[in-house]
Write a protein that holds these residues in place. Structure first.
Motif, PDB file in Angstrom:
ATOM      1  N   VAL A 122       7.778   3.224  -2.188  1.00 52.49           N
ATOM      2  CA  VAL A 122       6.319   3.143  -2.203  1.00 52.49           C
ATOM      3  C   VAL A 122       5.718   4.463  -2.673  1.00 52.49           C
ATOM      4  N   TYR A 123       6.260   5.584  -2.183  1.00 53.35           N
ATOM      5  CA  TYR A 123       5.738   6.892  -2.564  1.00 53.35           C
ATOM      6  C   TYR A 123       5.898   7.152  -4.051  1.00 53.35           C
ATOM      7  N   PHE A 124       7.098   6.880  -4.583  1.00 50.18           N
ATOM      8  CA  PHE A 124       7.363   7.198  -5.975  1.00 50.18           C
ATOM      9  C   PHE A 124       6.884   6.142  -6.950  1.00 50.18           C
ATOM     10  N   ASN A 125       6.570   4.967  -6.488  1.00 47.08           N
ATOM     11  CA  ASN A 125       6.089   3.919  -7.375  1.00 47.08           C
ATOM     12  C   ASN A 125       4.895   3.230  -6.727  1.00 47.08           C
ATOM     13  N   SER A 126       4.028   4.035  -6.161  1.00 48.19           N
ATOM     14  CA  SER A 126       2.944   3.490  -5.363  1.00 48.19           C
ATOM     15  C   SER A 126       1.884   2.781  -6.174  1.00 48.19           C
ATOM     16  N   GLY A 127       1.813   3.055  -7.453  1.00 44.11           N
ATOM     17  CA  GLY A 127       0.723   2.484  -8.207  1.00 44.11           C
ATOM     18  C   GLY A 127       1.167   1.697  -9.409  1.00 44.11           C
ATOM     19  N   ALA A 128       2.050   0.733  -9.220  1.00 42.93           N
ATOM     20  CA  ALA A 128       2.475  -0.086 -10.352  1.00 42.93           C
ATOM     21  C   ALA A 128       1.228  -0.689 -11.005  1.00 42.93           C
ATOM     22  N   ILE A 129       1.190  -0.629 -12.328  1.00 41.91           N
ATOM     23  CA  ILE A 129       0.029  -1.140 -13.050  1.00 41.91           C
ATOM     24  C   ILE A 129       0.462  -2.263 -13.985  1.00 41.91           C
ATOM     25  N   ASN A 130      -0.470  -3.129 -14.300  1.00 40.67           N
ATOM     26  CA  ASN A 130      -0.200  -4.248 -15.208  1.00 40.67           C
ATOM     27  C   ASN A 130      -0.892  -4.081 -16.541  1.00 40.67           C
ATOM     28  N   GLN A 131      -1.872  -3.202 -16.585  1.00 42.55           N
ATOM     29  CA  GLN A 131      -2.717  -3.013 -17.771  1.00 42.55           C
ATOM     30  C   GLN A 131      -2.830  -1.513 -18.056  1.00 42.55           C
ATOM     31  N   VAL A 132      -2.877  -1.170 -19.338  1.00 35.13           N
ATOM     32  CA  VAL A 132      -3.056   0.233 -19.702  1.00 35.13           C
ATOM     33  C   VAL A 132      -4.444   0.678 -19.231  1.00 35.13           C
ATOM     34  N   PRO A 133      -4.523   1.797 -18.533  1.00 31.87           N
ATOM     35  CA  PRO A 133      -5.836   2.269 -18.089  1.00 31.87           C
ATOM     36  C   PRO A 133      -6.699   2.702 -19.281  1.00 31.87           C
ATOM     37  N   ASP A 134      -7.967   2.547 -19.153  1.00 32.29           N
ATOM     38  CA  ASP A 134      -8.920   2.935 -20.199  1.00 32.29           C
ATOM     39  C   ASP A 134      -9.242   4.418 -20.016  1.00 32.29           C
ATOM     40  N   ILE A 135      -8.445   5.254 -20.674  1.00 33.96           N
ATOM     41  CA  ILE A 135      -8.605   6.712 -20.549  1.00 33.96           C
ATOM     42  C   ILE A 135      -8.430   7.358 -21.907  1.00 33.96           C
ATOM     43  N   SER A 136      -8.646   8.655 -21.932  1.00 34.24           N
ATOM     44  CA  SER A 136      -8.440   9.443 -23.140  1.00 34.24           C
ATOM     45  C   SER A 136      -7.305  10.431 -22.862  1.00 34.24           C
ATOM     46  N   ILE A 137      -6.439  10.595 -23.854  1.00 34.82           N
ATOM     47  CA  ILE A 137      -5.278  11.464 -23.727  1.00 34.82           C
ATOM     48  C   ILE A 137      -5.413  12.605 -24.740  1.00 34.82           C
ATOM     49  N   SER A 138      -5.216  13.842 -24.285  1.00 34.39           N
ATOM     50  CA  SER A 138      -5.334  15.024 -25.150  1.00 34.39           C
ATOM     51  C   SER A 138      -3.977  15.426 -25.706  1.00 34.39           C
ATOM     52  N   THR A 139      -3.902  15.532 -27.030  1.00 37.01           N
ATOM     53  CA  THR A 139      -2.644  15.919 -27.658  1.00 37.01           C
ATOM     54  C   THR A 139      -2.541  17.440 -27.754  1.00 37.01           C
ATOM     55  N   ILE A 140      -1.344  17.916 -28.100  1.00 39.61           N
ATOM     56  CA  ILE A 140      -1.157  19.364 -28.252  1.00 39.61           C
ATOM     57  C   ILE A 140      -1.894  19.880 -29.484  1.00 39.61           C
ATOM     58  N   ASN A 141      -2.322  18.981 -30.367  1.00 39.28           N
ATOM     59  CA  ASN A 141      -3.080  19.373 -31.558  1.00 39.28           C
ATOM     60  C   ASN A 141      -4.586  19.337 -31.320  1.00 39.28           C
ATOM     61  N   GLY A 142      -4.985  19.064 -30.089  1.00 38.25           N
ATOM     62  CA  GLY A 142      -6.406  19.047 -29.757  1.00 38.25           C
ATOM     63  C   GLY A 142      -7.097  17.721 -30.034  1.00 38.25           C
ATOM     64  N   GLU A 143      -6.338  16.704 -30.421  1.00 42.16           N
ATOM     65  CA  GLU A 143      -6.932  15.391 -30.653  1.00 42.16           C
ATOM     66  C   GLU A 143      -7.086  14.655 -29.323  1.00 42.16           C
ATOM     67  N   GLU A 144      -8.029  13.737 -29.301  1.00 43.54           N
ATOM     68  CA  GLU A 144      -8.210  12.859 -28.151  1.00 43.54           C
ATOM     69  C   GLU A 144      -7.838  11.444 -28.585  1.00 43.54           C
ATOM     70  N   ILE A 145      -6.951  10.814 -27.837  1.00 42.54           N
ATOM     71  CA  ILE A 145      -6.560   9.444 -28.138  1.00 42.54           C
ATOM     72  C   ILE A 145      -7.048   8.554 -27.008  1.00 42.54           C
ATOM     73  N   ALA A 146      -7.918   7.629 -27.342  1.00 37.53           N
ATOM     74  CA  ALA A 146      -8.371   6.649 -26.356  1.00 37.53           C
ATOM     75  C   ALA A 146      -7.310   5.565 -26.272  1.00 37.53           C
ATOM     76  N   THR A 147      -6.928   5.199 -25.075  1.00 36.44           N
ATOM     77  CA  THR A 147      -5.907   4.160 -24.939  1.00 36.44           C
ATOM     78  C   THR A 147      -6.395   2.828 -25.521  1.00 36.44           C
ATOM     79  N   THR A 148      -7.696   2.641 -25.608  1.00 36.95           N
ATOM     80  CA  THR A 148      -8.219   1.414 -26.211  1.00 36.95           C
ATOM     81  C   THR A 148      -7.859   1.335 -27.697  1.00 36.95           C
TER      82      THR A 148
END
Length: 168
Positions: A22-48
């Motif tokens: 439960v501790y190590f897998n407490s948040g199993a998800i079924n759908q990709v969260p709607d977030i933005s991810i920052s790359t090492i090149n300074g780009e932002e990638i929206a999961t959408t």
């Protein structure tokens, strides 16, 4: 009495194992969260923006032996599937210093997208990822087709990708 202690010990071990799971897998998800991810090149990638094609999202660390072992598999998949629209995003864990991530990216000539998660927000959004490598295979409809903790099997991953590409 001895049987009773054995039973209690086994029960305690099962409870500890369950609590760890439960501790190590407490948040199993079924759908990709709607977030933005920052790359090492300074780009932002929206999961959408990943919608419509399969994607591999892996959480890794420069100090993780299994993550290093997985790099050739990710590079091979990238080489064979990038032209088919499959994205690979490797997200470094929050404890990983950006300069270490950048140095390894350069040293290993990583061709896929490398991202940073300095506050751990992306790991939290993906079900509170704590262990590496943790890989999510994302279906074209943004559902999680596979959630793998530890090294993934490249052949099985390719079969899964082929199935998802055939549907998209």
């Amino acid at each position: 009495m001895n049987k009773n202690k054995s039973f209690q010990f086994i029960l305690a071990m099962l409870l500890i194992g369950f609590a760890g799971l439960v501790y190590f897998n407490s948040g199993a998800i079924n759908q990709v969260p709607d977030i933005s991810i920052s790359t090492i090149n300074g780009e932002e990638i929206a999961t959408t923006s990943l919608h419509g094609k399969p994607a591999l999202i892996t959480f890794w660390a420069t100090d993780c032996p299994s993550c290093i072992k997985e790099i050739p598999h990710l590079k091979a998949i990238h080489a064979d599937y990038a032209d088919k629209g499959v994205s690979i995003i490797a997200i470094a864990m929050k404890h990983d210093r950006p300069e270490h991530v950048i140095a390894m990216t350069q040293a290993k000539s990583l061709p896929y997208t490398i991202a940073l998660d300095p506050k751990g927000d992306v790991a939290k959004a993906f079900g509170n990822v704590r262990l590496t490598p943790t890989t999510f295979l994302v279906a074209p409809d943004s559902t999680i087709a596979l959630h793998k903790l530890g090294l993934f099997d490249e052949e099985k991953m390719r079969k899964q990708l082929d199935k998802l590409l055939a549907k998209s």
